[in-house]
Design a protein around this motif. Sequence first.
Motif, PDB file in Angstrom:
ATOM      1  N   CYS A  55      -8.339   1.726   6.625  1.00 55.02           N
ATOM      2  CA  CYS A  55      -7.777   2.484   5.495  1.00 55.02           C
ATOM      3  C   CYS A  55      -8.226   1.925   4.143  1.00 55.02           C
ATOM      4  O   CYS A  55      -8.740   0.807   4.051  1.00 55.02           O
ATOM      5  CB  CYS A  55      -6.256   2.507   5.599  1.00 55.02           C
ATOM      6  N   TYR A  56      -7.984   2.721   3.120  1.00 50.89           N
ATOM      7  CA  TYR A  56      -8.401   2.351   1.756  1.00 50.89           C
ATOM      8  C   TYR A  56      -7.776   1.023   1.324  1.00 50.89           C
ATOM      9  O   TYR A  56      -8.413   0.201   0.651  1.00 50.89           O
ATOM     10  CB  TYR A  56      -7.996   3.473   0.758  1.00 50.89           C
ATOM     11  N   CYS A 104       0.870  -1.189   0.000  1.00 50.00           N
ATOM     12  CA  CYS A 104       0.000   0.000   0.000  1.00 50.00           C
ATOM     13  C   CYS A 104       0.901   1.232   0.000  1.00 50.00           C
ATOM     14  O   CYS A 104       2.130   1.122   0.077  1.00 50.00           O
ATOM     15  CB  CYS A 104      -0.849  -0.011   1.267  1.00 50.00           C
ATOM     16  N   GLY A 148       1.352   3.451   2.345  1.00 53.06           N
ATOM     17  CA  GLY A 148       2.088   3.631   3.604  1.00 53.06           C
ATOM     18  C   GLY A 148       3.318   2.736   3.665  1.00 53.06           C
ATOM     19  O   GLY A 148       4.393   3.156   4.111  1.00 53.06           O
ATOM     20  N   CYS A 170       2.781   5.757   8.780  1.00 50.20           N
ATOM     21  CA  CYS A 170       1.833   5.986   7.682  1.00 50.20           C
ATOM     22  C   CYS A 170       0.932   7.163   8.053  1.00 50.20           C
ATOM     23  O   CYS A 170       0.391   7.209   9.168  1.00 50.20           O
ATOM     24  CB  CYS A 170       0.992   4.743   7.462  1.00 50.20           C
ATOM     25  N   THR A 230      -6.396   0.647  11.781  1.00 48.25           N
ATOM     26  CA  THR A 230      -6.580   0.849  10.332  1.00 48.25           C
ATOM     27  C   THR A 230      -6.744  -0.452   9.547  1.00 48.25           C
ATOM     28  O   THR A 230      -7.161  -0.404   8.385  1.00 48.25           O
ATOM     29  CB  THR A 230      -5.351   1.577   9.748  1.00 48.25           C
ATOM     30  N   THR A 231      -6.381  -1.591  10.158  1.00 45.89           N
ATOM     31  CA  THR A 231      -6.282  -2.826   9.358  1.00 45.89           C
ATOM     32  C   THR A 231      -7.268  -3.909   9.796  1.00 45.89           C
ATOM     33  O   THR A 231      -6.991  -5.097   9.660  1.00 45.89           O
ATOM     34  CB  THR A 231      -4.847  -3.386   9.440  1.00 45.89           C
ATOM     35  N   LEU A 233      -2.019   7.654   7.439  1.00 39.18           N
ATOM     36  CA  LEU A 233      -3.372   7.221   7.825  1.00 39.18           C
ATOM     37  C   LEU A 233      -3.395   6.703   9.266  1.00 39.18           C
ATOM     38  O   LEU A 233      -4.451   6.687   9.902  1.00 39.18           O
ATOM     39  CB  LEU A 233      -3.886   6.162   6.847  1.00 39.18           C
ATOM     40  N   VAL A 234      -2.233   6.313   9.786  1.00 33.07           N
ATOM     41  CA  VAL A 234      -2.132   5.980  11.208  1.00 33.07           C
ATOM     42  C   VAL A 234      -2.043   7.286  12.012  1.00 33.07           C
ATOM     43  O   VAL A 234      -2.697   7.447  13.048  1.00 33.07           O
ATOM     44  CB  VAL A 234      -0.907   5.073  11.478  1.00 33.07           C
ATOM     45  N   ALA A 291      -0.902  -5.949   2.715  1.00 32.61           N
ATOM     46  CA  ALA A 291      -0.336  -4.649   2.332  1.00 32.61           C
ATOM     47  C   ALA A 291       1.164  -4.539   2.596  1.00 32.61           C
ATOM     48  O   ALA A 291       1.814  -3.607   2.128  1.00 32.61           O
ATOM     49  CB  ALA A 291      -1.081  -3.535   3.067  1.00 32.61           C
TER      50      ALA A 291
HETATM   51  S1  SF4 Z   1      -2.317  -0.713   5.548  1.00 34.08           S
HETATM   52 FE1  SF4 Z   1      -3.296   1.315   5.457  1.00 34.08          FE
HETATM   53  S2  SF4 Z   1      -2.760   2.309   7.399  1.00 34.08           S
HETATM   54 FE2  SF4 Z   1      -1.376   0.539   7.160  1.00 34.08          FE
HETATM   55  S3  SF4 Z   1       0.441   1.382   6.173  1.00 34.08           S
HETATM   56 FE3  SF4 Z   1      -0.918   0.696   4.531  1.00 34.08          FE
HETATM   57  S4  SF4 Z   1      -2.138   2.515   3.936  1.00 34.08           S
HETATM   58 FE4  SF4 Z   1      -1.200   2.910   5.937  1.00 34.08          FE
END
Ligand code: SF4
Length: 313
Positions: free
Chosen positions: A194-195, A12, A14, A96, A164-165, A98-99, A265
């Motif tokens: 997260c996405y 991903c 991040g 990341c 997030t996961t 998003l974290v 991811a």
């Molecule tokens: S899984 Fe989501 S929150 Fe975790 S590193 Fe990847 S994008 Fe960021």
Amino acid sequence: MKILVANPRGFCAGVNMAIECLDEAIRMFGSNIYVYHEIVHNKYVVERFTQKGVTFVNAISEVPEQSILLYSAHGVSPEIREQSRARKLQTIDATCPLVTKVHLEAVKYAREGYHIVLIGHEGHDEVIGTMGEAPASITLVEDPEDVAKLSFPLDAKVAYLTQTTLSVEEAGRVIASLKSRFPKIESPPKEDICYATTNRQDAVKQLAKNSDVVIVLGSQNSSNSRRLQEIGASFEKRSFLVDGAEELQREWFSDADTVLITAGASAPEVVVQDCIAWLSREFGATIEEVTTREEHVAFPLPRELRVLQSARN
Ligand code: SF4
């Protein structure tokens, strides 16, 4: 045999950023670099950096004073940042974004006097970091049974956040119990799962029903990878989480016409391709990549690294 290769899968934004950050730090400073916890939860990735000379630590006290220390993609608590300052470490934050978003939400709700319910898995690095932002205000719950045990007064200000996961479905069940116990519960305008987690889970949900076996590339301590394996199993398919092709066993594929391959991811594409090559060799499998959603997300390197880069150029 036909192999369905899920897309999106694997790295991903991040994880890409965190790995690029560590690669760039090595280019700039050499490999005498420390990382707090695994840079991402993947055995292959951690071994690659360990072979380059990077040291992964679980405590700041293990890092010699004035060294360079990277914070992993999962984020850290303020207490860890304070310990690093006290040790005069030069830190680079590969958390990341998003974290970080979840950390900022925790700080905001705590400041506004909310009891915060964090939905997540006890002991996960991300959960430890988020809880450390407001330890007196956050209660961790994993399932609806934990929600039933919450003892906030009914008129208390309550908000929830999530790791997030998580599994979108399981988190949804916990959120439904929270809403039924605390009808006025607040949540951030944009959800925390997260996405990348959502998209990889959606792909497995769409493709697993047409498969006999589901193979997820990822490490056992990777939360989002485990959720993918569980989703495969929830469709009553033989579903396996493996670090690489060397763990595959011939008997898993007996009578299998269609095998779905995906990756968490934090799992690199090379391990996916190794598995595809193994199945092609062993069973003469043909390959079909199925895209369920396009992803165009990218995160910049941490500011402190970009500043150091431009000072050098
Ligand atoms: S899984 Fe989501 S929150 Fe975790 S590193 Fe990847 S994008 Fe960021």
